[in-house]
Design a protein around this motif. Sequence first.
Motif, PDB file in Angstrom:
ATOM      1  N   TYR A   1      -6.756 -61.138 -32.404  1.00  0.00           N
ATOM      2  CA  TYR A   1      -5.587 -61.057 -31.523  1.00  0.00           C
ATOM      3  C   TYR A   1      -4.313 -60.546 -32.195  1.00  0.00           C
ATOM      4  N   CYS A   2      -4.321 -60.410 -33.510  1.00  0.00           N
ATOM      5  CA  CYS A   2      -3.109 -59.939 -34.195  1.00  0.00           C
ATOM      6  C   CYS A   2      -3.337 -58.701 -35.047  1.00  0.00           C
ATOM      7  N   CYS A   3      -4.596 -58.309 -35.250  1.00  0.00           N
ATOM      8  CA  CYS A   3      -4.873 -57.203 -36.166  1.00  0.00           C
ATOM      9  C   CYS A   3      -5.667 -56.064 -35.538  1.00  0.00           C
ATOM     10  N   LEU A   4      -6.702 -56.385 -34.775  1.00  0.00           N
ATOM     11  CA  LEU A   4      -7.629 -55.346 -34.324  1.00  0.00           C
ATOM     12  C   LEU A   4      -7.077 -54.489 -33.194  1.00  0.00           C
ATOM     13  N   VAL A   5      -6.512 -55.134 -32.163  1.00  0.00           N
ATOM     14  CA  VAL A   5      -6.041 -54.405 -30.981  1.00  0.00           C
ATOM     15  C   VAL A   5      -4.542 -54.631 -30.818  1.00  0.00           C
TER      16      VAL A   5
ATOM     17  N   GLY B   1      -1.043 -55.316 -29.418  1.00  0.00           N
ATOM     18  CA  GLY B   1      -0.593 -55.931 -28.175  1.00  0.00           C
ATOM     19  C   GLY B   1      -1.451 -57.067 -27.661  1.00  0.00           C
ATOM     20  N   SER B   2      -2.619 -57.300 -28.284  1.00  0.00           N
ATOM     21  CA  SER B   2      -3.504 -58.353 -27.776  1.00  0.00           C
ATOM     22  C   SER B   2      -2.959 -59.751 -28.059  1.00  0.00           C
ATOM     23  N   VAL B   3      -1.943 -59.850 -28.924  1.00  0.00           N
ATOM     24  CA  VAL B   3      -1.352 -61.158 -29.207  1.00  0.00           C
ATOM     25  C   VAL B   3      -0.755 -61.779 -27.946  1.00  0.00           C
ATOM     26  N   GLN B   4      -0.402 -60.948 -26.953  1.00  0.00           N
ATOM     27  CA  GLN B   4       0.141 -61.478 -25.697  1.00  0.00           C
ATOM     28  C   GLN B   4      -0.853 -62.402 -25.027  1.00  0.00           C
ATOM     29  N   THR B   5      -2.143 -62.084 -25.140  1.00  0.00           N
ATOM     30  CA  THR B   5      -3.175 -62.955 -24.558  1.00  0.00           C
ATOM     31  C   THR B   5      -3.196 -64.300 -25.259  1.00  0.00           C
ATOM     32  N   LEU B   6      -3.076 -64.282 -26.587  1.00  0.00           N
ATOM     33  CA  LEU B   6      -3.066 -65.528 -27.341  1.00  0.00           C
ATOM     34  C   LEU B   6      -1.817 -66.348 -27.026  1.00  0.00           C
ATOM     35  N   LYS B   7      -0.693 -65.694 -26.849  1.00  0.00           N
ATOM     36  CA  LYS B   7       0.554 -66.397 -26.540  1.00  0.00           C
ATOM     37  C   LYS B   7       0.429 -67.245 -25.282  1.00  0.00           C
ATOM     38  N   GLN B   8      -0.322 -66.742 -24.313  1.00  0.00           N
ATOM     39  CA  GLN B   8      -0.358 -67.374 -23.000  1.00  0.00           C
ATOM     40  C   GLN B   8      -1.111 -68.698 -22.968  1.00  0.00           C
ATOM     41  N   ILE B   9      -1.840 -69.018 -24.043  1.00  0.00           N
ATOM     42  CA  ILE B   9      -2.613 -70.268 -24.010  1.00  0.00           C
ATOM     43  C   ILE B   9      -1.741 -71.482 -24.296  1.00  0.00           C
ATOM     44  N   LEU B  10      -0.458 -71.274 -24.611  1.00  0.00           N
ATOM     45  CA  LEU B  10       0.411 -72.415 -24.908  1.00  0.00           C
ATOM     46  C   LEU B  10       0.446 -73.387 -23.737  1.00  0.00           C
ATOM     47  N   SER B  11       0.595 -72.876 -22.537  1.00  0.00           N
ATOM     48  CA  SER B  11       0.660 -73.757 -21.360  1.00  0.00           C
ATOM     49  C   SER B  11      -0.710 -74.323 -21.007  1.00  0.00           C
ATOM     50  N   ALA B  12      -1.777 -73.634 -21.413  1.00  0.00           N
ATOM     51  CA  ALA B  12      -3.125 -74.086 -21.074  1.00  0.00           C
ATOM     52  C   ALA B  12      -3.589 -75.222 -21.972  1.00  0.00           C
ATOM     53  N   SER B  13      -3.324 -75.110 -23.284  1.00  0.00           N
ATOM     54  CA  SER B  13      -3.787 -76.130 -24.231  1.00  0.00           C
ATOM     55  C   SER B  13      -2.812 -76.256 -25.397  1.00  0.00           C
ATOM     56  N   PRO B  14      -1.705 -76.984 -25.208  1.00  0.00           N
ATOM     57  CA  PRO B  14      -0.764 -77.199 -26.313  1.00  0.00           C
ATOM     58  C   PRO B  14      -1.425 -77.854 -27.524  1.00  0.00           C
TER      59      PRO B  14
END
Length: 438
Positions: free
Chosen positions: A146-150, A152-165
């Motif tokens: 999520y931070c190296c290969l693609v 902008g994909s870090v945005q997907t990882l950012k969104q899990i904060l509300s799902a599973s703190p």
Amino acid sequence: MSDIRHSLLRRDALSAAKEVLYHLDIYFSSQLQSAPLPIVDKGPVELLEEFVFQRLNSLQELQLLEIMCNYFQEQTKDSVRQIIFSSLFSPQGNKADDSRMSLLGKLVSMAVAVCRIPVLECAASWLQRTPVVYCVRLARALVDDYCCLVPGSVQTLKQILSASPRFCCQLITSVAALYDLSSDDLIPPLDLLEMIVGWIFEDPRLILITFLNTPIAANLPIGFLELTPLTGLIRWCVKAPLAYKRKKKPSLSNGHVPTKVPKDSGGMDRDSHLLYSKLHLSVLQVLMMLPVHLTEKNLYGRLGLILFDHMVPLVEEINRLADELNPLNASQEIELSLDRLAQALQVAMASGALLCTRDDLRTLCSRLPHNNLLQLVISGPVQQAPHAALPPGFYPHIHTPPLGYGAVPAHPAAHPALPAHPGHTFMSGMTFPFRPIR
């Protein structure tokens, strides 16, 4: 289990792996009806290693990951989910662990992508009870995805904060342990740093979730993740100015440092500088919250969330980097690093997060380059706001030995569960100078 094995041998690889998962569900669901903590014996583990971790090609593995995601999503009993996850992915110390860890990284990565909260919650529990050497492997797999290969994909990882703190808290602890800034390869990627700083700056209590929701044992196990990422984040903030300066160190010519150093050859860029400043501020804010939570758990003065033994290598690393960078005119970076160290030590001691004597601190910092703020911290009294666990007018435990040093109680009735603190005359004129974070 032998009958099940013979049945599985007649199936194709994917079907057999799926069938193992089905049998495990029945097996552990039955055990949980009679025992709250079933024992995972060798039979199920051997089936997993033979039919799940050894025989799948890439397409079959992708299909299995989807099956697993759906299973954990649809299983309504958390106890069954947790024991299945643990039996699948707890390291066994054998050659199957590489396949086990590889599949785990892909499963959690998929769960992040499709927001499968039950998988993330199971992964959070796994990170809490698994040796740190495996936790950092999972962290690296997620950072790579999520931070190296693609881009902008870090945005997907950012969104899990509300799902599973809870998972986010454990992920921060893991990446803080992984990226210790000991080399250029172990400086956190900018996307990762920006995401973590954003999470913590938005809600500093995030990094206390595991501590607040975990029954605290008398002796925390060695070799596992810490209850909070505080130590790792302090390391980031304190070492960053020096680590980035080292990263941009000019190459040697004939073994000598060039007499003229280009202006753009050292230091971090403005974005990184601001991110570490925000992170440092957030860490200090979290430390200031701790007295209330430590008191609620009856741990104030008894449990150090920042271990003194972990500060020793940090100070040694700072001293080594300062010596290494001295020819590069890194005085500003050294001063900023020591300022942050001083602020972190002072607030950590005053909040009860770091338990050590003043003499311990003087000895620890004796070899560091001179820094005015650090000298004030290791030599002068520190004032703090009144604390419910301490009698009015008393200094906190940082002026006396913490629990285990054999301090003599002066007022045992003040708080019978905590070591009492000898009294000092309050010096109203002795304020603690504050130097703003630069």
